[in-house]
Structures are given as structure tokens and as C-alpha cells.
Design a protein around this motif. Structure first.
Motif, PDB file in Angstrom:
ATOM      1  N   ALA A   1       7.944   8.469   8.401  1.00  0.00           N
ATOM      2  CA  ALA A   1       7.825   9.764   9.079  1.00  0.00           C
ATOM      3  C   ALA A   1       7.771  10.911   8.070  1.00  0.00           C
ATOM      4  O   ALA A   1       6.997  11.865   8.239  1.00  0.00           O
ATOM      5  CB  ALA A   1       9.000   9.951  10.043  1.00  0.00           C
ATOM      6  N   LEU A   2       8.578  10.819   7.010  1.00  0.00           N
ATOM      7  CA  LEU A   2       8.556  11.853   5.967  1.00  0.00           C
ATOM      8  C   LEU A   2       7.202  11.891   5.250  1.00  0.00           C
ATOM      9  O   LEU A   2       6.685  12.968   4.927  1.00  0.00           O
ATOM     10  CB  LEU A   2       9.679  11.604   4.962  1.00  0.00           C
ATOM     11  CG  LEU A   2      11.106  11.868   5.456  1.00  0.00           C
ATOM     12  CD1 LEU A   2      12.125  11.423   4.410  1.00  0.00           C
ATOM     13  CD2 LEU A   2      11.300  13.336   5.799  1.00  0.00           C
ATOM     14  N   MET A   3       6.622  10.724   4.989  1.00  0.00           N
ATOM     15  CA  MET A   3       5.312  10.691   4.350  1.00  0.00           C
ATOM     16  C   MET A   3       4.225  11.224   5.275  1.00  0.00           C
ATOM     17  O   MET A   3       3.284  11.896   4.835  1.00  0.00           O
ATOM     18  CB  MET A   3       4.984   9.261   3.893  1.00  0.00           C
ATOM     19  CG  MET A   3       5.756   8.837   2.646  1.00  0.00           C
ATOM     20  SD  MET A   3       5.198   7.250   1.944  1.00  0.00           S
ATOM     21  CE  MET A   3       5.998   6.112   3.065  1.00  0.00           C
ATOM     22  N   THR A   4       4.351  10.937   6.563  1.00  0.00           N
ATOM     23  CA  THR A   4       3.394  11.465   7.535  1.00  0.00           C
ATOM     24  C   THR A   4       3.469  12.986   7.576  1.00  0.00           C
ATOM     25  O   THR A   4       2.440  13.676   7.597  1.00  0.00           O
ATOM     26  CB  THR A   4       3.683  10.882   8.929  1.00  0.00           C
ATOM     27  OG1 THR A   4       3.664   9.458   8.873  1.00  0.00           O
ATOM     28  CG2 THR A   4       2.648  11.354   9.948  1.00  0.00           C
TER      29      THR A   4
ATOM     30  N   ASP B   1      -6.331  14.075   9.273  1.00  0.00           N
ATOM     31  CA  ASP B   1      -5.936  13.676  10.621  1.00  0.00           C
ATOM     32  C   ASP B   1      -6.050  12.168  10.809  1.00  0.00           C
ATOM     33  O   ASP B   1      -5.246  11.564  11.536  1.00  0.00           O
ATOM     34  CB  ASP B   1      -6.787  14.414  11.652  1.00  0.00           C
ATOM     35  CG  ASP B   1      -6.453  15.895  11.710  1.00  0.00           C
ATOM     36  OD1 ASP B   1      -5.467  16.308  11.073  1.00  0.00           O
ATOM     37  OD2 ASP B   1      -7.186  16.650  12.388  1.00  0.00           O
ATOM     38  N   ALA B   2      -7.046  11.555  10.172  1.00  0.00           N
ATOM     39  CA  ALA B   2      -7.170  10.100  10.263  1.00  0.00           C
ATOM     40  C   ALA B   2      -5.980   9.420   9.601  1.00  0.00           C
ATOM     41  O   ALA B   2      -5.441   8.433  10.117  1.00  0.00           O
ATOM     42  CB  ALA B   2      -8.471   9.651   9.604  1.00  0.00           C
ATOM     43  N   LEU B   3      -5.541   9.966   8.448  1.00  0.00           N
ATOM     44  CA  LEU B   3      -4.382   9.406   7.757  1.00  0.00           C
ATOM     45  C   LEU B   3      -3.123   9.560   8.601  1.00  0.00           C
ATOM     46  O   LEU B   3      -2.353   8.602   8.770  1.00  0.00           O
ATOM     47  CB  LEU B   3      -4.196  10.092   6.408  1.00  0.00           C
ATOM     48  CG  LEU B   3      -2.949   9.715   5.599  1.00  0.00           C
ATOM     49  CD1 LEU B   3      -2.939   8.229   5.281  1.00  0.00           C
ATOM     50  CD2 LEU B   3      -2.859  10.544   4.310  1.00  0.00           C
TER      51      LEU B   3
ATOM     52  N   LEU C   1       1.064   7.127  12.071  1.00  0.00           N
ATOM     53  CA  LEU C   1       1.824   7.126  13.325  1.00  0.00           C
ATOM     54  C   LEU C   1       1.705   5.778  14.039  1.00  0.00           C
ATOM     55  O   LEU C   1       2.673   5.291  14.635  1.00  0.00           O
ATOM     56  CB  LEU C   1       1.342   8.255  14.230  1.00  0.00           C
ATOM     57  CG  LEU C   1       1.702   9.679  13.770  1.00  0.00           C
ATOM     58  CD1 LEU C   1       1.060  10.714  14.678  1.00  0.00           C
ATOM     59  CD2 LEU C   1       3.226   9.871  13.738  1.00  0.00           C
ATOM     60  N   VAL C   2       0.521   5.171  13.966  1.00  0.00           N
ATOM     61  CA  VAL C   2       0.356   3.833  14.539  1.00  0.00           C
ATOM     62  C   VAL C   2       1.246   2.837  13.798  1.00  0.00           C
ATOM     63  O   VAL C   2       1.900   1.982  14.411  1.00  0.00           O
ATOM     64  CB  VAL C   2      -1.124   3.399  14.479  1.00  0.00           C
ATOM     65  CG1 VAL C   2      -1.272   1.924  14.870  1.00  0.00           C
ATOM     66  CG2 VAL C   2      -1.973   4.272  15.395  1.00  0.00           C
ATOM     67  N   GLN C   3       1.286   2.949  12.471  1.00  0.00           N
ATOM     68  CA  GLN C   3       2.155   2.067  11.711  1.00  0.00           C
ATOM     69  C   GLN C   3       3.620   2.310  12.054  1.00  0.00           C
ATOM     70  O   GLN C   3       4.429   1.369  12.084  1.00  0.00           O
ATOM     71  CB  GLN C   3       1.948   2.247  10.206  1.00  0.00           C
ATOM     72  CG  GLN C   3       2.693   1.167   9.414  1.00  0.00           C
ATOM     73  CD  GLN C   3       2.906   1.521   7.964  1.00  0.00           C
ATOM     74  OE1 GLN C   3       2.282   2.451   7.443  1.00  0.00           O
ATOM     75  NE2 GLN C   3       3.788   0.798   7.295  1.00  0.00           N
ATOM     76  N   LEU C   4       3.974   3.549  12.327  1.00  0.00           N
ATOM     77  CA  LEU C   4       5.357   3.867  12.695  1.00  0.00           C
ATOM     78  C   LEU C   4       5.756   3.124  13.966  1.00  0.00           C
ATOM     79  O   LEU C   4       6.896   2.656  14.094  1.00  0.00           O
ATOM     80  CB  LEU C   4       5.503   5.375  12.885  1.00  0.00           C
ATOM     81  CG  LEU C   4       6.916   5.939  12.979  1.00  0.00           C
ATOM     82  CD1 LEU C   4       7.734   5.593  11.740  1.00  0.00           C
ATOM     83  CD2 LEU C   4       6.870   7.458  13.161  1.00  0.00           C
TER      84      LEU C   4
END
Length: 477
Positions: A363-366, A449-451, A456-459
């Protein structure tokens, strides 16, 4: 049918003592475990340079990654069976030698398709070598020594996946003797020579006393199942999703069902199939494998996506892109060292704690990607990468120990092969799914936005691993 495992004894004078894996032998087999995983990730930051130098299309570059991963995943269980049959030390030596030769072929490849072919052969070589690592540990260690060896194996696996990407960036930028990207493969050759020298002297031979013949129908159907799933998912987007990709995906459930039916029939007949369904009656193995799938998908997908985003979006060079993940590697290593003590005190309860930490780090990296883009690098990713590394270190080594903790010694090779196949197929699936999602979103949403969307999907996948970890046995046998 009851099977017993015997390991070739080590002669001491006139007496015979059971084989034991000493410190040097353990280091050697862990070196063999690190090589295939490093090479799965080492090419991520080298792909742009490879593409420019060999005039390779995006689809061919994806085959450089997928060809290795698919060949590796398809043949791993067979590699474990062959080790049981012919001797694990022998297969380890042969697989390592072949890995060195195919690495040399990769480094000397004159064109893109030659590189793809060499990568496929390299994956097959890795599949002969890696299953022998776990089977040797299972057959030559007991009690505390086995727990320590398995913890070190898990730490080696996780660290290798991160270190591979960092090492790839450093080697490409260093351009040693003008080799450029070729050094990411050529570096394996001296390492393999050292490994062969050590293995010939320090790794004991073990094998099954009554080895089963190779399960040809099971091997063929397992290969068909993995290929019909991974190949279209990996190549579909770059190829424009032609008809063959959909037909292949449609064939996957039928191939998987046929594989299960053949294996169950062989198991009930008293033979030892390639993947015995009765093995999944072991609760620790079944639940551990189920957790490995989303963890590995997320891990490899993240590593691929972040490498592309940092180089093609944030404009970082290969060294900066690789070193951006250095905090993750360092913290992973430190927490891996503390893992055995934490497990001894708290049991597998450390795994959901690790999932929570990984989620916070991701979440921090996002958030960093959302707020700082395109100025995204080591400093911006450091807090999240460090927290995520701690979380991953509390999950992967522990789960790998859980999976094999109750596998009988007679099935050491089969159990190790099943676990590593699950992990490797999931790693390849992570690149195919999260990588495809990210690259498909870039044209419409932009790189940032793609990243963010992909992270978020990985989260969500990390949340799933946390829930699955609650079902693990509380203690490790």
C-alpha cells in the motif's frame, strides 16, 4: 505398496554411517537452488537492452521469459522422479552442468530466436537440478538440522528472486568487457564450475531403494495442462489474442481433469504416479500449496511490472531500477534470519502477521507511485519496500517448511517436485496475468494509473494469502 528410501552410506573405515548433509554440502545445494530462481528474474531489467540489440519484438521478448518459466514448470516433477530413480546427487550434478552450458548458449546467442531456444533448454536443465535440493535435504537431515536447512532454503528462494533483478541491472550497466546484457547469463558459468567442484565432494548420494518407473501418461498430461494454461496467457496479449489462445485455454480444464483421472487410477492401483493424489491428504501440504499460489503470482507479477514501470515509465536506467528494490532484499534477508526463532516461539501465526506487513508495504508503494510519479525510485519506494520485505520473509520460508513437514521420506522427491512445480508455475502465471493486465492498461490509462491499478489488484491477492494462512497448522512437524 510400501516403499522405503535408502541413501547411499558414507564409508568411514570399515563401518558404514548414514549420509549426512554437512555445512558445505548444504551451501552447495542452496547454491543450486538459487541459480534457477535468480535466472527467472535476472532478465527483467535486461529485456529493453536485449530487444534493442537483437531487434526482438515484444512477443519474442516475452518468450525469453516465458520459455524458461514454462519449460522449468513442466519438467520439475519429472526431475524429482528421475532423481529418485537414478540418484539425486547424480541428477544435481548433471542438471547443474547442463545449466552452465545452456547459460553459455544464452550469453552467446546470435539472434532472438536462438536466445529463446537456449532459455527453454536452460529451464529444462533447472528442472533437473532443483528438485534434488529439497529431496536431498529431506533424506539427509532430521530434527533441528532439517528445520534449519528448510528455513535457509526458504530464505534463499525469496532472496534469490529479489537479488536476481538487482544483479541483472548492475551487470547490464557494468557492460563487462563489452558483453552488455549477455553478462546476465555468462555470470552463471563460473558459479556453476564452483558448484560442480563442491557438489562432487560435499553432497551425499541418495535415492529410492525401490524407484518407480517414469509415469509417461502423467508426465505428458501434466505438461499439456501447464502448457495450455501458461502459453496463451503469456503470449496472448502480444499476439492479439488469436483463435489458438482461446482454444488452448478452453482445453486446459480437460487436460487437467484427464491428468487427475490418470494419476488417481495409478494411485489406487498401488503404483506411484507422477503426482500421487493421496499426497494431498496431508493437510499441511495441501493448505501450504494453496497459499503458495497467490503469494508467488503476486511476487513475480510485481517484480516484472515494477521493472517495466521504472525503466519505461520513470526513465530509470537498469542499475537504478534494480537497486530500487534493494531495501526489500536487505530486510527480507534480515527477517529470514530471525524467522526460525519466531516460528519456534509463535508457530505459523507469524505467517498472517507477515501477510499484513506485506499488505502495508504494498500500500505504501502504491501511494508513492500515485503521489510521486514519474519521480519514482529508491527513496520513494524505500519505506514500502522495506515493510513488504519483512512481510514476505515471514511468509515464504515458513510456508515452504510447512508444505514438506509431514511428507514421508519415501516421497521426498515427489513432494519436493510438487511444491517447486506449484511455486514455479505460479511465478510464471504471475508474469502472465499481472504483467498482461499492466501492459494492457498502459495505452488507455497511462503508465502511472496502470501501475497503481495493478498494485491494487496484487494487494487483493495479499489479502487472500493472509486469509489462507489462518488455516495453516499452528505448529510445524
Amino acid at each position: 505398496m510400501t516403499e522405503t528410501i535408502t541413501s547411499r552410506p558414507v564409508r568411514t573405515g570399515t563401518a558404514e554411517a548414514p549420509p549426512a548433509l554437512g555445512g558445505l554440502g548444504l551451501f552447495t545445494v542452496l547454491l543450486g537452488a538459487a541459480l534457477p530462481l535468480v535466472d527467472f528474474f535476472i532478465v527483467n531489467v535486461a529485456l529493453p537492452t536485449i530487444g534493442a540489440d537483437l531487434s526482438a519484438s515484444e512477443a519474442v521478448l516475452e518468450l525469453v521469459v516465458a520459455g524458461y518459466g514454462v519449460a522449468y514448470a513442466v519438467l520439475l516433477v519429472l526431475g524429482g522422479r528421475l532423481g529418485d530413480l537414478f540418484g539425486r546427487r547424480r541428477l544435481f550434478l548433471g542438471g547443474m552442468a547442463a545449466f552452465g552450458l545452456t547459460s553459455l548458449a544464452c550469453g552467446l546467442a546470435p539472434d532472438a530466436w536462438s536466445l529463446v531456444a537456449a532459455r527453454v533448454a536452460q529451464g529444462a536443465s533447472a528442472a533437473a537440478m532443483l528438485p534434488q535440493v529439497l529431496a536431498t535435504i529431506q533424506a539427509t537431515t532430521t530434527g533441528h538440522r532439517r528445520a534449519r536447512a528448510m528455513s535457509l532454503y526458504g530464505a534463499t528462494a525469496g532472496l534469490s528472486m529479489v537479488a536476481g533483478q538487482i544483479l541483472g541491472g548492475v551487470l547490464v550497466a557494468a557492460d563487462i568487457a563489452g558483453t552488455g546484457w549477455r553478462s546476465v547469463f555468462l555470470v552463471n558459468v563460473p558459479v556453476v564450475l564452483v558448484g560442480l567442484f563442491l557438489a562432487a565432494r560435499a553432497v551425499p548420494e541418495t535415492r529410492s531403494a525401490r524407484p518407480e518407473p517414469v509415469d509417461v501418461p502423467g508426465t505428458s498430461l501434466l505438461a499439456a495442462s501447464i502448457l495450455t494454461l501458461l502459453v496463451p496467457l503469456t503470449e496472448g496479449r502480444a499476439a492479439g489474442w488469436p483463435l489458438w489462445t482461446w482454444l488452448s485455454l478452453a482445453a486446459f480444464p480437460f487436460a487437467a481433469a484427464a491428468f487427475y483421472a490418470v494419476e488417481r487410477r495409478a494411485d489406487r492401483a498401488g503404483r506411484t504416479p507422477l503426482v500421487p493424489p493421496s499426497l494431498f491428504a496431508i493437510v499441511s501440504l495441501r493448505r501450504g500449496l494453496l497459499l503458495i499460489v497467490p503469494f508467488s503470482i503476486g511476487f513475480s507479477g510485481f517484480m516484472f511490472v515494477i521493472a517495466v514501470a521504472l525503466q519505461q515509465g520513470a526513465g530509470l536506467g537498469p542499475v537504478a531500477a534494480g537497486l530500487a528494490l534493494a531495501p526489500l532484499a536487505v530486510v527480507f534477508f534480515l527477517f529470514s534470519l530471525a524467522g526460525p526463532r519466531l516460528v519456534a516461539r509463535y508457530g505459523t501465526r507469524v505467517v498472517p502477521v507477515g501477510a499484513a506487513l506485506q499488505g502495508v508495504g504494498l500500500a505504501l508503494m502504491t501511494l508513492a507511485a500515485w503521489r510521486s510519479w514519474p519521480d519514482l525510485g529508491l527513496v520513494e519506494l524505500l519505506p514500502g519496500a522495506a515493510v513488504a520485505g519483512a512481510g514476505q520473509a515471514l511468509q515464504l520460508p515458513v510456508v515452504l517448511r510447512v508444505v514438506l513437514s509431514e511428507v514421508p521420506a519415501v516421497r521426498a522427491g515427489v513432494g519436493g517436485g510438487v511444491m517447486v512445480t506449484t511455486q514455479q508455475a505460479s511465478l510464471a502465471l504471475g508474469v502472465a496475468t499481472l504483467g498482461t493486465l499492466f501492459l494492457s492498461l498502459v495505452p488507455g490509462m497511462g503508465m502511472r494509473d496502470a501501475l497503481v491499478t495493478t498494485l491494487l489488484v496484487q494487494l487483493a491477492g495479499v489479502a487472500l494469502t493472509g486469509l489462507l494462512s489462518l488455516r495453516l497448522p499452528r505448529t510445524i512437524a
